[in-house]
Design a protein around this motif. Structure first.
Motif, PDB file in Angstrom:
ATOM      1  N   ARG A 245     -30.872 -17.603 -34.741  1.00 52.11           N
ATOM      2  CA  ARG A 245     -31.157 -19.012 -34.485  1.00 52.11           C
ATOM      3  C   ARG A 245     -30.368 -19.481 -33.272  1.00 52.11           C
ATOM      4  NH1 ARG A 245     -31.138 -23.188 -38.761  1.00 52.11           N
ATOM      5  NH2 ARG A 245     -32.729 -23.976 -37.358  1.00 52.11           N
ATOM      6  N   ARG A 246     -30.773 -20.611 -32.744  1.00 52.41           N
ATOM      7  CA  ARG A 246     -30.130 -21.128 -31.532  1.00 52.41           C
ATOM      8  C   ARG A 246     -29.725 -22.587 -31.660  1.00 52.41           C
ATOM      9  NH1 ARG A 246     -29.866 -16.546 -30.939  1.00 52.41           N
ATOM     10  NH2 ARG A 246     -30.657 -15.228 -29.239  1.00 52.41           N
ATOM     11  N   ALA A 247     -30.031 -23.209 -32.790  1.00 49.74           N
ATOM     12  CA  ALA A 247     -29.772 -24.635 -32.929  1.00 49.74           C
ATOM     13  C   ALA A 247     -28.282 -24.899 -33.048  1.00 49.74           C
ATOM     14  CB  ALA A 247     -30.502 -25.182 -34.147  1.00 49.74           C
ATOM     15  N   LEU A 248     -27.726 -25.638 -32.125  1.00 48.84           N
ATOM     16  CA  LEU A 248     -26.335 -26.059 -32.211  1.00 48.84           C
ATOM     17  C   LEU A 248     -26.224 -27.206 -33.207  1.00 48.84           C
ATOM     18  CD1 LEU A 248     -25.402 -26.091 -28.411  1.00 48.84           C
ATOM     19  CD2 LEU A 248     -24.928 -24.295 -30.081  1.00 48.84           C
TER      20      LEU A 248
ATOM     21  N   TYR B  28     -33.761 -31.415 -28.259  1.00 48.87           N
ATOM     22  CA  TYR B  28     -32.952 -32.127 -29.238  1.00 48.87           C
ATOM     23  C   TYR B  28     -33.337 -33.603 -29.186  1.00 48.87           C
ATOM     24  CZ  TYR B  28     -29.691 -28.111 -29.454  1.00 48.87           C
ATOM     25  OH  TYR B  28     -29.118 -26.869 -29.619  1.00 48.87           O
TER      26      TYR B  28
ATOM     27  N   PRO C 109     -24.790 -21.655 -34.678  1.00 45.66           N
ATOM     28  CA  PRO C 109     -25.368 -21.341 -35.990  1.00 45.66           C
ATOM     29  C   PRO C 109     -24.833 -20.026 -36.560  1.00 45.66           C
ATOM     30  CG  PRO C 109     -26.962 -20.925 -34.261  1.00 45.66           C
ATOM     31  CD  PRO C 109     -25.779 -21.582 -33.602  1.00 45.66           C
TER      32      PRO C 109
ATOM     33  N   PHE D 175     -17.651 -25.546 -29.269  1.00 45.38           N
ATOM     34  CA  PHE D 175     -17.779 -26.166 -27.950  1.00 45.38           C
ATOM     35  C   PHE D 175     -17.361 -27.627 -28.036  1.00 45.38           C
ATOM     36  CE2 PHE D 175     -20.567 -22.731 -26.459  1.00 45.38           C
ATOM     37  CZ  PHE D 175     -21.091 -22.270 -27.651  1.00 45.38           C
TER      38      PHE D 175
ATOM     39  N   PHE E 131     -31.413 -30.963 -33.570  1.00 48.10           N
ATOM     40  CA  PHE E 131     -32.237 -29.910 -32.965  1.00 48.10           C
ATOM     41  C   PHE E 131     -33.696 -30.109 -33.362  1.00 48.10           C
ATOM     42  CE2 PHE E 131     -33.570 -25.735 -31.720  1.00 48.10           C
ATOM     43  CZ  PHE E 131     -34.388 -25.269 -32.743  1.00 48.10           C
TER      44      PHE E 131
ATOM     45  N   TYR F  45     -25.658 -19.795 -26.664  1.00 52.40           N
ATOM     46  CA  TYR F  45     -25.085 -21.025 -27.196  1.00 52.40           C
ATOM     47  C   TYR F  45     -24.485 -21.897 -26.111  1.00 52.40           C
ATOM     48  CZ  TYR F  45     -25.671 -18.279 -31.408  1.00 52.40           C
ATOM     49  OH  TYR F  45     -26.200 -17.505 -32.392  1.00 52.40           O
TER      50      TYR F  45
ATOM     51  N   PHE G 137     -24.105 -30.519 -33.982  1.00 51.03           N
ATOM     52  CA  PHE G 137     -23.229 -31.476 -33.309  1.00 51.03           C
ATOM     53  C   PHE G 137     -22.474 -32.322 -34.317  1.00 51.03           C
ATOM     54  CE2 PHE G 137     -24.351 -31.461 -28.751  1.00 51.03           C
ATOM     55  CZ  PHE G 137     -25.398 -30.565 -28.771  1.00 51.03           C
TER      56      PHE G 137
ATOM     57  N   ASP H 139     -26.669 -17.860 -38.351  1.00 46.69           N
ATOM     58  CA  ASP H 139     -27.696 -16.841 -38.143  1.00 46.69           C
ATOM     59  C   ASP H 139     -27.827 -16.595 -36.644  1.00 46.69           C
ATOM     60  OD1 ASP H 139     -31.216 -16.607 -39.164  1.00 46.69           O
ATOM     61  OD2 ASP H 139     -29.999 -15.364 -37.838  1.00 46.69           O
ATOM     62  N   THR H 140     -27.486 -15.412 -36.196  1.00 45.55           N
ATOM     63  CA  THR H 140     -27.502 -15.148 -34.757  1.00 45.55           C
ATOM     64  C   THR H 140     -28.914 -15.135 -34.196  1.00 45.55           C
ATOM     65  OG1 THR H 140     -27.462 -12.767 -35.210  1.00 45.55           O
ATOM     66  CG2 THR H 140     -25.347 -13.848 -34.788  1.00 45.55           C
TER      67      THR H 140
ATOM     68  N   TYR I 120     -34.575 -25.620 -25.142  1.00 42.15           N
ATOM     69  CA  TYR I 120     -34.371 -26.308 -26.415  1.00 42.15           C
ATOM     70  C   TYR I 120     -34.701 -27.788 -26.266  1.00 42.15           C
ATOM     71  CZ  TYR I 120     -31.194 -22.316 -26.333  1.00 42.15           C
ATOM     72  OH  TYR I 120     -30.658 -21.061 -26.166  1.00 42.15           O
TER      73      TYR I 120
END
Lengths: 115, 114
Positions: free
Chosen positions: A100-103, B35, A95, A34, B45, B101, A105, A97-98, B33
């Motif tokens: 997980r959700r932490a992007l 951050y 990430p 992204f 995060f 995402y 940057f 690991d699907t 989320y």
């Protein structure tokens, strides 16, 4: 683990000239990628996303990015810069690991547009 | 439609005080989320909620940080006994189940600890 490197911390262009913001990623899987933009004192806005469909992705405000697996790159371009494009741009990777959700940057590239 | 909202937009607090930051996600977004954006660390995060549960709290920097979400909607991030290194912009984001995402961010809360 995944990582993303933005090769330039600052880029300065003249209004009406092309923009190139460079991003390289590192991952052992096929990530989603992204670009987000952050204008001064504003939140992050999603510019465009790559999710393994077309390698050339078009986003808002005339921006586009090309996913090049061989070069592990996802550079952001725009044919003609506008004063309103001045902002900070972040390249982001999903990430591995699907579950997980932490992007993750990148460190950001500040785009300056000169009149 | 309405985006992610956060309050307050700015918060100045004294070292040692507790603070609460609030996030109201986009309606229908089940994932939320938190951050943190700081000069030295970039964007990091903190925690992820699916509904009211938090499957991933791995980014919380210490046990002074906690978060909860009620009714599958509003979330509160609490920082106890604030320290100067907690000064940062705290960003909240939300996403739909089908696009985890593709996260939509709020304007953030700028926290300054004096």
């Amino acid at each position: 683990a995944q990582s993303v490197t933005q090769l330039d911390s600052h880029v300065s262009v003249s209004e009406g000239t092309p923009v190139l913001l460079r991003c390289n990623y590192s991952s052992s899987y096929s990530p989603s990628l992204f670009w987000y933009v952050q204008h001064p004192n504003k939140g992050l806005q999603l510019l465009l996303k790559y999710t393994s469909a077309a390698t050339l992705v078009k986003g808002i405000n005339g921006f586009e990015a090309e996913f090049k697996k061989s070069e592990t790159s996802f550079h952001l371009t725009k044919p003609s810069a506008h004063m309103s494009d001045a902002a900070e741009y972040f390249c982001v990777v999903s990430p591995q690991d699907t579950g997980r959700r932490a992007l993750t940057f990148g460190s950001g590239t500040r785009l300056q547009v000169q009149p | 439609g309405a985006g992610v909202s956060q309050s307050p937009s700015n918060k100045v607090t004294e070292k040692g005080k507790d603070v609460e930051l609030r996030c109201d996600p986009i309606s229908g977004h089940t994932a939320l989320y938190w951050y943190r954006q700081s000069l030295g660390q970039g964007l990091e995060f903190l925690i992820y909620f699916q509904g009211n549960s938090a499957p991933d709290k791995s980014g919380l920097p210490s046990d002074r940080f906690s978060a909860e979400r009620t009714g599958g909607s509003v979330s509160t991030l609490t920082i106890q006994r604030t320290q100067q290194e907690d000064s940062a912009v705290y960003l909240c984001a939300s996403s739909t189940p089908g696009q985890p995402y593709e996260q939509y961010f709020g304007p953030g809360t700028r926290l300054t600890v004096t």
